[in-house]
Design a protein around this motif. Structure first.
Motif, PDB file in Angstrom:
ATOM      1  N   ARG B  84       0.840  -1.201   0.000  1.00  0.00           N
ATOM      2  CA  ARG B  84       0.000   0.000   0.000  1.00  0.00           C
ATOM      3  C   ARG B  84       0.880   1.259   0.000  1.00  0.00           C
ATOM      4  O   ARG B  84       0.598   2.222  -0.705  1.00  0.00           O
ATOM      5  N   ILE B  85       1.931   1.221   0.786  1.00  0.00           N
ATOM      6  CA  ILE B  85       2.850   2.367   0.815  1.00  0.00           C
ATOM      7  C   ILE B  85       3.503   2.544  -0.552  1.00  0.00           C
ATOM      8  O   ILE B  85       3.567   3.653  -1.090  1.00  0.00           O
ATOM      9  N   ALA B  86       3.970   1.436  -1.125  1.00  0.00           N
ATOM     10  CA  ALA B  86       4.644   1.511  -2.437  1.00  0.00           C
ATOM     11  C   ALA B  86       3.679   2.019  -3.501  1.00  0.00           C
ATOM     12  O   ALA B  86       4.058   2.832  -4.362  1.00  0.00           O
ATOM     13  N   HIS B  87       2.454   1.570  -3.411  1.00  0.00           N
ATOM     14  CA  HIS B  87       1.448   2.029  -4.375  1.00  0.00           C
ATOM     15  C   HIS B  87       1.234   3.540  -4.250  1.00  0.00           C
ATOM     16  O   HIS B  87       1.190   4.259  -5.244  1.00  0.00           O
ATOM     17  N   ASN B  88       1.121   4.025  -3.014  1.00  0.00           N
ATOM     18  CA  ASN B  88       0.910   5.461  -2.811  1.00  0.00           C
ATOM     19  C   ASN B  88       2.103   6.270  -3.286  1.00  0.00           C
ATOM     20  O   ASN B  88       1.955   7.332  -3.900  1.00  0.00           O
ATOM     21  N   VAL B  89       3.300   5.772  -3.000  1.00  0.00           N
ATOM     22  CA  VAL B  89       4.517   6.470  -3.439  1.00  0.00           C
ATOM     23  C   VAL B  89       4.534   6.560  -4.964  1.00  0.00           C
ATOM     24  O   VAL B  89       4.807   7.624  -5.542  1.00  0.00           O
ATOM     25  N   THR B  90       4.214   5.453  -5.599  1.00  0.00           N
ATOM     26  CA  THR B  90       4.251   5.416  -7.070  1.00  0.00           C
ATOM     27  C   THR B  90       3.181   6.312  -7.670  1.00  0.00           C
ATOM     28  O   THR B  90       3.437   7.077  -8.608  1.00  0.00           O
ATOM     29  N   TYR B  91       1.993   6.246  -7.094  1.00  0.00           N
ATOM     30  CA  TYR B  91       0.911   7.034  -7.671  1.00  0.00           C
ATOM     31  C   TYR B  91       1.130   8.533  -7.430  1.00  0.00           C
ATOM     32  O   TYR B  91       0.807   9.343  -8.299  1.00  0.00           O
ATOM     33  N   ASP B  92       1.681   8.877  -6.279  1.00  0.00           N
ATOM     34  CA  ASP B  92       2.015  10.290  -6.036  1.00  0.00           C
ATOM     35  C   ASP B  92       3.025  10.774  -7.069  1.00  0.00           C
ATOM     36  O   ASP B  92       2.937  11.890  -7.575  1.00  0.00           O
ATOM     37  N   TRP B  93       3.992   9.913  -7.347  1.00  0.00           N
ATOM     38  CA  TRP B  93       5.025  10.274  -8.335  1.00  0.00           C
ATOM     39  C   TRP B  93       4.380  10.491  -9.702  1.00  0.00           C
ATOM     40  O   TRP B  93       4.675  11.469 -10.390  1.00  0.00           O
ATOM     41  N   LEU B  94       3.487   9.597 -10.085  1.00  0.00           N
ATOM     42  CA  LEU B  94       2.823   9.722 -11.384  1.00  0.00           C
ATOM     43  C   LEU B  94       1.977  10.993 -11.442  1.00  0.00           C
ATOM     44  O   LEU B  94       1.938  11.683 -12.453  1.00  0.00           O
ATOM     45  N   ARG B  95       1.328  11.286 -10.322  1.00  0.00           N
ATOM     46  CA  ARG B  95       0.484  12.484 -10.272  1.00  0.00           C
ATOM     47  C   ARG B  95       1.330  13.746 -10.458  1.00  0.00           C
ATOM     48  O   ARG B  95       0.975  14.632 -11.196  1.00  0.00           O
ATOM     49  N   LYS B  96       2.466  13.758  -9.778  1.00  0.00           N
ATOM     50  CA  LYS B  96       3.359  14.922  -9.919  1.00  0.00           C
ATOM     51  C   LYS B  96       3.853  15.040 -11.353  1.00  0.00           C
ATOM     52  O   LYS B  96       3.942  16.127 -11.904  1.00  0.00           O
ATOM     53  N   LYS B  97       4.188  13.920 -11.952  1.00  0.00           N
ATOM     54  CA  LYS B  97       4.658  13.927 -13.344  1.00  0.00           C
ATOM     55  C   LYS B  97       3.578  14.479 -14.256  1.00  0.00           C
ATOM     56  O   LYS B  97       3.860  15.234 -15.183  1.00  0.00           O
ATOM     57  N   ARG B  98       2.348  14.069 -13.968  1.00  0.00           N
ATOM     58  CA  ARG B  98       1.235  14.512 -14.808  1.00  0.00           C
ATOM     59  C   ARG B  98       1.066  16.021 -14.682  1.00  0.00           C
ATOM     60  O   ARG B  98       0.861  16.722 -15.663  1.00  0.00           O
ATOM     61  N   ILE B  99       1.199  16.509 -13.440  1.00  0.00           N
ATOM     62  CA  ILE B  99       1.063  17.948 -13.210  1.00  0.00           C
ATOM     63  C   ILE B  99       2.175  18.698 -13.942  1.00  0.00           C
ATOM     64  O   ILE B  99       1.982  19.749 -14.517  1.00  0.00           O
ATOM     65  N   GLN B 100       3.358  18.096 -13.943  1.00  0.00           N
ATOM     66  CA  GLN B 100       4.480  18.743 -14.624  1.00  0.00           C
ATOM     67  C   GLN B 100       4.354  18.659 -16.145  1.00  0.00           C
ATOM     68  O   GLN B 100       5.171  19.204 -16.863  1.00  0.00           O
ATOM     69  N   GLY B 101       3.330  17.918 -16.610  1.00  0.00           N
ATOM     70  CA  GLY B 101       3.042  17.914 -18.041  1.00  0.00           C
ATOM     71  C   GLY B 101       3.962  17.071 -18.876  1.00  0.00           C
ATOM     72  O   GLY B 101       4.217  17.374 -20.036  1.00  0.00           O
ATOM     73  N   GLU B 102       4.435  15.982 -18.284  1.00  0.00           N
ATOM     74  CA  GLU B 102       5.296  15.136 -19.088  1.00  0.00           C
ATOM     75  C   GLU B 102       4.516  14.198 -20.008  1.00  0.00           C
ATOM     76  O   GLU B 102       5.096  13.531 -20.838  1.00  0.00           O
ATOM     77  N   GLY B 103       3.197  14.158 -19.797  1.00  0.00           N
ATOM     78  CA  GLY B 103       2.362  13.423 -20.734  1.00  0.00           C
ATOM     79  C   GLY B 103       2.434  11.925 -20.607  1.00  0.00           C
ATOM     80  O   GLY B 103       2.952  11.391 -19.645  1.00  0.00           O
ATOM     81  N   GLU B 104       1.907  11.291 -21.598  1.00  0.00           N
ATOM     82  CA  GLU B 104       1.830   9.835 -21.595  1.00  0.00           C
ATOM     83  C   GLU B 104       3.182   9.208 -21.891  1.00  0.00           C
ATOM     84  O   GLU B 104       4.084   9.854 -22.411  1.00  0.00           O
ATOM     85  N   PHE B 105       3.274   7.965 -21.592  1.00  0.00           N
ATOM     86  CA  PHE B 105       4.516   7.240 -21.862  1.00  0.00           C
ATOM     87  C   PHE B 105       4.590   6.855 -23.340  1.00  0.00           C
ATOM     88  O   PHE B 105       3.590   6.693 -23.999  1.00  0.00           O
ATOM     89  N   ASP B 106       5.780   6.732 -23.807  1.00  0.00           N
ATOM     90  CA  ASP B 106       5.928   6.230 -25.161  1.00  0.00           C
ATOM     91  C   ASP B 106       6.937   5.085 -25.155  1.00  0.00           C
ATOM     92  O   ASP B 106       7.519   4.756 -24.123  1.00  0.00           O
ATOM     93  N   ASP B 107       7.127   4.507 -26.301  1.00  0.00           N
ATOM     94  CA  ASP B 107       7.981   3.325 -26.386  1.00  0.00           C
ATOM     95  C   ASP B 107       9.387   3.594 -25.890  1.00  0.00           C
ATOM     96  O   ASP B 107      10.040   2.730 -25.322  1.00  0.00           O
ATOM     97  N   GLU B 108       9.869   4.807 -26.099  1.00  0.00           N
ATOM     98  CA  GLU B 108      11.250   5.104 -25.730  1.00  0.00           C
ATOM     99  C   GLU B 108      11.474   5.033 -24.229  1.00  0.00           C
ATOM    100  O   GLU B 108      12.589   4.843 -23.767  1.00  0.00           O
ATOM    101  N   ARG B 109      10.396   5.204 -23.489  1.00  0.00           N
ATOM    102  CA  ARG B 109      10.559   5.192 -22.031  1.00  0.00           C
ATOM    103  C   ARG B 109      10.747   3.779 -21.494  1.00  0.00           C
ATOM    104  O   ARG B 109      11.138   3.577 -20.385  1.00  0.00           O
ATOM    105  N   THR B 110      10.423   2.793 -22.284  1.00  0.00           N
ATOM    106  CA  THR B 110      10.587   1.426 -21.806  1.00  0.00           C
ATOM    107  C   THR B 110      12.039   1.010 -22.043  1.00  0.00           C
ATOM    108  O   THR B 110      12.337   0.105 -22.798  1.00  0.00           O
ATOM    109  N   GLU B 111      12.925   1.732 -21.386  1.00  0.00           N
ATOM    110  CA  GLU B 111      14.356   1.533 -21.622  1.00  0.00           C
ATOM    111  C   GLU B 111      14.855   0.205 -21.058  1.00  0.00           C
ATOM    112  O   GLU B 111      15.803  -0.355 -21.543  1.00  0.00           O
ATOM    113  N   HIS B 112      14.142  -0.246 -20.030  1.00  0.00           N
ATOM    114  CA  HIS B 112      14.587  -1.465 -19.371  1.00  0.00           C
ATOM    115  C   HIS B 112      13.928  -2.643 -20.064  1.00  0.00           C
ATOM    116  O   HIS B 112      12.728  -2.822 -19.968  1.00  0.00           O
ATOM    117  N   ARG B 113      14.701  -3.392 -20.756  1.00  0.00           N
ATOM    118  CA  ARG B 113      14.105  -4.527 -21.473  1.00  0.00           C
ATOM    119  C   ARG B 113      14.068  -5.750 -20.567  1.00  0.00           C
ATOM    120  O   ARG B 113      13.057  -6.138 -20.069  1.00  0.00           O
TER     121      ARG B 113
END
Lengths: 202, 203
Positions: B84-113
């Motif tokens: 639950r803590i990890a989920h909240n940490v991750t979702y908070d991070w995503l929310r901040k990213k969204r606010i910063q306007g980084e937009g949706e993910f694209d293929d290039e972001r899947t750097e870790h194969r």
């Protein structure tokens, strides 16, 4: 967006959210509705593929470093936890209680009934590391004076109750400001409270 | 919520390690980190789709757990609480990213194969062409996950990977049961559209 009603059952069947009776009825539908069966099989295949390639557990890159970095950060936090944890010592951070604790310690160490007025304070301890205690014997007052520096801000008019000792119920300590006689400051933060031991004994 | 896997025979049970950690024993906490880092990292990685940031977020989750440990009453399994803590940490991070306007993910972001030694890595017994096909399929799936919205990716990770029930997902997000079902429905539709040829050929 809402789930189309015709797909709700399929979703609940796929996710095993149906009662046994509902599941039985839906299984019967699958046998007579080829389109529904194809969709169900497609979703099951998607699930298998996702689970196969998106594992629940993954090897953490540089796992040892991962752990050691956490330990480094914890090491920084341990003292803070000790300072703010639910320890009984936390209560002694309150100015009045810190002062009282110091006075009690002083009384125990020095002002034993059988000790003379020339008793010396061998050690002082304050539970709050921000508070420093020093002592000296005042010839004029005929008392051992304990100075506590670094107490939290509190109103100057706030009474600090002395405590009484023995059956005679005699006041042992009284508090006054070092600048007694001048106008009382708004707060005692920058003032050093002086606790004067009344050394008169029976 | 996800439950902790039972410790191996001879392993110290979670609740013992938790008690020692609550008393300030960071070595005991280190054992808990070792026990659950793989699952927490997998969750953050599937959500973030970025190795470095997922690594950082997993660490942050453990640090937050350490800070919150004095308040943990052990009324649930440790892993459930940690998740639950990890989920909240991750979702908070995503929310901040969204606010910063980084937009949706694209293929290039899947750097870790495929991380070395990861369970996603092809098994040694696989033939080279099968291993390659597996790696390619894994890449396509991660790319497809990256094309989902955060809300849709979140429910897919919770349902398909962690195996949470609708009610558990609704409580964790938090949202209504109807919203959980709706998000799952549209997330799967999108994944079907993106991956249909892949998994149908593989079958």
């Amino acid at each position: 967006m809402k789930t189309p009603p015709e797909d709700t059952e399929l979703l609940r069947w796929l996710d095993d959210e149906m009662t046994p009776l509902e599941r039985e009825r839906f299984a019967a539908r699958l046998t007579v509705e080829p389109a529904l069966r194809r969709e169900a099989e497609s979703l099951q295949a998607l699930r298998r593929t996702l689970r196969e390639h998106l594992p629940q557990e993954m090897a953490v890159p540089h796992a040892d470093f991962f752990n050691s970095q956490i330990q480094v950060r914890l090491a920084r936090e341990v003292p803070a936890r000790r300072g703010s944890g639910p320890s009984w010592l936390a209560y002694l951070r309150l100015p009045r209680l810190a002062a009282a604790a110091a006075l009690v310690l002083l009384a125990v160490l020095v002002l034993r009934p059988d000790s003379g007025v020339d008793s010396r304070v061998l050690a002082t301890y304050t539970p709050d590391p921000e508070v420093h205690a020093t002592t000296h014997f005042s010839e004029a007052a005929g008392a051992t004076v304990l100075l506590l520096d670094g107490l939290e801000e509190m109103p100057a008019e706030r009474p600090l109750v002395g405590f009484r000792q023995g059956a005679a119920d005699q006041q042992l300590f009284s508090v006054h400001q070092q600048n007694a006689g001048s106008a009382p400051p708004a707060t005692a933060k920058d003032e050093t409270a002086t606790l004067t031991a009344n050394a008169s004994r029976e | 919520m996800p439950v902790s896997s039972a410790p191996e025979p001879g392993e110290v049970p979670d609740h013992d390690l938790v008690r020692r950690s609550q008393a300030g024993d960071s070595r005991a906490f280190d054992l808990l980190v070792t026990r659950y880092r793989g699952r927490i990292y997998a969750m953050t990685y599937h959500m973030i789709q970025n190795e470095t940031e997922a690594w950082d977020l997993a660490q942050e989750a453990f640090i937050k757990a350490w800070r919150a440990l004095p308040r943990f009453k052990m009324d649930s399994a440790f892993y459930t609480w940690l998740y639950r803590i990890a989920h909240n940490v991750t979702y908070d991070w995503l929310r901040k990213k969204r606010i910063q306007g980084e937009g949706e993910f694209d293929d290039e972001r899947t750097e870790h194969r495929v991380a070395a030694g990861a369970e996603t890595a092809p098994r040694g017994a696989d033939a080279p062409d099968e291993a390659l096909r597996n790696a390619e399929l894994g890449g396509r799936i991660r790319a497809a996950m990256g094309q989902l919205s955060e809300d849709h990716r979140q429910v897919i990770v919770m349902r398909e990977i962690e195996g949470l029930s609708y009610e558990e997902i609704a409580a964790a997000v938090p949202c209504s049961l109807g919203t959980v079902m709706s998000r799952l429905f549209y997330a799967r539709k999108k994944l079907q559209e993106l991956l249909k040829d892949t998994y149908e050929n593989a079958a």
